[in-house]
Design a protein around this motif. Structure first.
Motif, PDB file in Angstrom:
ATOM      1  N   UNK B 178       0.840  -1.204   0.000  1.00  0.00           N
ATOM      2  CA  UNK B 178       0.000   0.000   0.000  1.00  0.00           C
ATOM      3  C   UNK B 178       0.872   1.251   0.000  1.00  0.00           C
ATOM      4  N   UNK B 179       1.946   1.225   0.798  1.00  0.00           N
ATOM      5  CA  UNK B 179       2.800   2.416   0.865  1.00  0.00           C
ATOM      6  C   UNK B 179       3.712   2.512  -0.370  1.00  0.00           C
ATOM      7  N   UNK B 184       4.918   5.250  -5.543  1.00  0.00           N
ATOM      8  CA  UNK B 184       4.958   5.233  -7.000  1.00  0.00           C
ATOM      9  C   UNK B 184       4.060   6.305  -7.609  1.00  0.00           C
ATOM     10  N   UNK B 185       2.953   6.576  -6.931  1.00  0.00           N
ATOM     11  CA  UNK B 185       2.021   7.591  -7.428  1.00  0.00           C
ATOM     12  C   UNK B 185       2.521   9.014  -7.159  1.00  0.00           C
ATOM     13  N   UNK B 186       3.030   9.269  -5.958  1.00  0.00           N
ATOM     14  CA  UNK B 186       3.359  10.663  -5.586  1.00  0.00           C
ATOM     15  C   UNK B 186       4.840  10.996  -5.734  1.00  0.00           C
ATOM     16  N   UNK B 187       5.713   9.980  -5.786  1.00  0.00           N
ATOM     17  CA  UNK B 187       7.152  10.228  -5.906  1.00  0.00           C
ATOM     18  C   UNK B 187       7.810  10.481  -4.565  1.00  0.00           C
ATOM     19  N   UNK B 188       9.150  10.451  -4.565  1.00  0.00           N
ATOM     20  CA  UNK B 188       9.884  10.564  -3.301  1.00  0.00           C
ATOM     21  C   UNK B 188       9.835  11.971  -2.698  1.00  0.00           C
ATOM     22  N   UNK B 189       9.302  12.921  -3.474  1.00  0.00           N
ATOM     23  CA  UNK B 189       9.179  14.279  -2.936  1.00  0.00           C
ATOM     24  C   UNK B 189       7.703  14.666  -2.805  1.00  0.00           C
ATOM     25  N   UNK B 190       6.831  13.702  -3.105  1.00  0.00           N
ATOM     26  CA  UNK B 190       5.405  14.016  -3.234  1.00  0.00           C
ATOM     27  C   UNK B 190       4.735  14.483  -1.962  1.00  0.00           C
ATOM     28  N   UNK B 191       5.314  14.149  -0.806  1.00  0.00           N
ATOM     29  CA  UNK B 191       4.705  14.574   0.456  1.00  0.00           C
ATOM     30  C   UNK B 191       5.691  15.407   1.275  1.00  0.00           C
ATOM     31  N   UNK B 192       6.671  16.030   0.593  1.00  0.00           N
ATOM     32  CA  UNK B 192       7.698  16.783   1.321  1.00  0.00           C
ATOM     33  C   UNK B 192       7.064  17.857   2.207  1.00  0.00           C
ATOM     34  N   UNK B 215       3.416   3.670   8.127  1.00  0.00           N
ATOM     35  CA  UNK B 215       3.848   4.939   8.728  1.00  0.00           C
ATOM     36  C   UNK B 215       5.367   5.069   8.625  1.00  0.00           C
ATOM     37  N   UNK B 216       6.050   3.940   8.791  1.00  0.00           N
ATOM     38  CA  UNK B 216       7.514   3.886   8.724  1.00  0.00           C
ATOM     39  C   UNK B 216       8.040   4.489   7.434  1.00  0.00           C
ATOM     40  N   UNK B 217       7.380   4.196   6.316  1.00  0.00           N
ATOM     41  CA  UNK B 217       7.884   4.633   5.011  1.00  0.00           C
ATOM     42  C   UNK B 217       7.270   5.955   4.545  1.00  0.00           C
ATOM     43  N   UNK B 218       6.538   6.648   5.411  1.00  0.00           N
ATOM     44  CA  UNK B 218       6.008   7.974   5.037  1.00  0.00           C
ATOM     45  C   UNK B 218       7.168   8.892   4.640  1.00  0.00           C
ATOM     46  N   UNK B 219       8.287   8.746   5.338  1.00  0.00           N
ATOM     47  CA  UNK B 219       9.452   9.603   5.055  1.00  0.00           C
ATOM     48  C   UNK B 219      10.002   9.361   3.651  1.00  0.00           C
TER      49      UNK B 219
END
Lengths: 161, 419
Positions: B178-179, B184-192, B215-219
């Protein structure tokens, strides 16, 4: 304060594992860390970087781990400032906290090429590319962050309170 | 105007009635943590500030987990700095080899972080505790050193992105997929600089271990924190775990989100993040040509009880493919022991896997499974940056524990259905 030097150009998403690979994290002495800055990605970096040189990065510079060893290694290698399109949030905080000047400016990053001579005026945020003569304005630094820099980093800021 | 769970926790810890995105706040910290890489620098900062005590010896957790059991003299010296400091300053939550584990595994497990807490850690995966309905975020050593002295931190209130998972889960899909799919959808900067709030019918029935993975991979999306609203699953996880009283915050119905993403879980197959970025994801069906040299199951992302149970259920009675190295590292002493009692360790050993003591180990190329030039590792960890697990010319593929176990048997990436 003015910083002048040649630029080192990097792409997007430069992560803290490539800035300072984890195999060197059994060290916490900053001059030792600096010897391994960009060890795998740019082995030429530590050999040729000079005091006052400027790193130019793309989006999301400093993503990944929270290791403060990354901005410390960069600062101690002699880098005077970083100009990037954007920063990962922990790196952004860490850089201010240890007194490594970082600026955000999309246009400057697109225009500057490797080893251009660039100057940065930290007070005004003006970036001048001496090689091409082009000038840019970095995004203003939030007031609160400016106070931390003026105090000389977070530790001094806390001590003054 | 309503507030999100993130805003409510931040407001409560700043002594304010309301906060909104962009507000700069000075917040009270419930738990401050660091590890054997980040604590030595934080301790140096603490000494520079010149205080003779930490703000609260029961609210600092120092966990040597990255290079322990110490891999060399230098890492032993670093662990010693934390050990000596913890003794001198009476730090309650210092865990030595024999009772330790990966910090983000043991802190929820031992009830040291609880719902409603504000947690600051000198480790980027501190965001893990959002699974409990806490606000938790990673910082550097200087911030942590200052927090150890003052018990406070300045924070900018992040805008929240709501991520809603609709539908039901496909076979062999878990929190990891899920994460990864979201990345993949938002990218590694998508939630900066943003808060990621996970919600929807899929989330409502998702187990705590799977929530911790997410939650762990939110970063990995640049997020400041990832968070779940606490519910019955949270309450039953917390039963008998902590002497402190948790606070269960919920987002208001009229809370404001910067963006709402609706994802159909029916479309989410087991995911594989290809080198060299966690957002470089493809469904497992597009990864079956990848033949790894090593499979690693463990880390703060997928080294928990459910992860090992799942992997062992796939491996039981099967053999690890010839020429492939399989390394399993339980995330904590408790998980290790429980795995022995449940026959999980035996299943791993019988299949030809090797078991390591609780540690971060190979996830960050530390020890116990470092990769050589040109090698590939299929891993349940969180990052596959260049050189992350060893040689700069090695490759890491991120997957969930079921896919990792199936891959070990098949000798190439695949699902348990293919065995």
């Amino acid at each position: 304060m003015n910083i002048k030097g040649k630029t080192w150009k990097f792409g997007d998403n430069i992560d803290t594992d490539v800035i300072i690979p984890a195999r060197f994290l059994n060290l916490s002495d900053k001059s030792e860390l600096a010897k391994h800055c960009f060890a795998d990605l740019r082995p030429d970096f530590v050999k040729e970087v000079q005091e006052g040189d400027i790193i130019v990065g793309g989006n999301n510079f400093g993503c990944g781990s929270s290791r403060e060893h990354a901005p410390l290694a960069i600062k101690e290698s002699g880098i005077g400032a970083i100009i990037a399109k954007s920063y990962a949030r922990i790196f952004y905080r860490n850089a201010f906290n240890i007194g490594l000047p970082i600026l955000e400016c999309q246009e400057a990053v697109d225009s500057i090429t490797e080893h251009d001579k660039v100057s940065v005026d930290l007070a005004t945020g003006e970036i001048v590319n001496k090689t091409t003569g082009k000038k840019f304005s970095a995004k203003p630094i939030p007031d609160f962050m400016r106070q931390i820099i003026q105090a000389g980093g977070l530790v001094e800021y806390i001590k003054n309170q | 105007m309503g507030m999100t769970i993130t805003e409510k926790i931040l407001a409560a810890h700043a002594g304010l009635d309301t906060v909104g995105p962009g507000d700069l706040i000075q917040a009270r910290v419930d738990m401050a943590l660091a590890n054997d890489i980040t604590a030595p620098l934080a301790i140096k900062v603490f000494h520079e500030i010149g205080r003779d005590h930490v703000f609260d010896r029961d609210r600092v957790a120092l966990v040597p987990d990255h290079f322990v059991p110490n891999k060399d003299i230098l890492s032993a010296q670093q662990a010693k700095i934390i050990r000596d400091f913890s003794r001198e300053y009476g730090i309650k939550y210092f865990f030595e080899v024999g009772e330790m584990g990966i910090e983000h595994v043991i802190l929820p497990e031992k009830g040291i972080v609880i719902p409603g807490d504000l947690v600051i850690g000198a480790d980027s995966h501190t965001c893990t505790y959002g699974a409990l309905g806490a606000f938790s975020t990673g910082v550097g050593s200087t911030d942590l050193g200052v927090t150890m002295a003052t018990g406070e931190i300045w924070l900018k209130v992040p805008p929240s992105i709501m991520v809603r998972y609709e539908g039901g889960l496909q076979p062999w899909v878990g929190g990891k997929d899920l994460i990864l799919y979201l990345l993949g959808r938002i990218g590694v900067e998508g939630a900066n600089y943003r808060a990621l709030e996970f919600t929807g019918p899929v989330i409502e029935t998702l187990s705590m271990d799977n929530r911790l993975t997410m939650a762990n991979m939110a970063v990995e999306g640049g997020a400041k924190n990832g968070v779940f609203e606490p519910d019955d699953i949270t309450a039953s996880y917390m039963e008998g775990r902590s002497a402190r009283t948790p606070v269960y915050y919920q987002s208001d119905g009229d809370a404001v989100y910067e963006k709402e993403l609706i994802l159909d879980a029916e479309q989410i197959m087991p995911q594989v993040a290809f080198p060299h970025s966690p957002d470089n994801v493809r469904p497992v069906s597009e990864a079956t040509h990848i033949v790894p040299d090593q499979v690693f199951i463990g880390s703060c992302t997928n080294g928990r009880m459910e992860d090992l149970r799942l992997a062992a259920s796939v491996l039981k009675g099967k053999r690890v493919a010839k020429g492939l190295r399989m390394i399993v590292i339980p995330g904590s002493q408790y998980i290790y022991k429980q795995s022995i009692q449940e026959g999980i360790i035996e299943a791993f050993l019988d299949s030809g896997a090797t078991i390591g003591p609780p540690t971060c180990g190979p996830c960050l190329g530390g020890h116990m499974g470092v990769l050589a030039e040109g090698e590939k590792c299929v891993s349940t960890s969180n990052r596959n940056f260049i050189g992350r697990m060893g040689h700069p010319q090695s490759e890491v593929y991120l997957v969930n524990p079921a896919i990792a176990a199936a891959t070990a048997v098949l000798g190439r990436i695949g699902t348990p259905d293919e065995i």
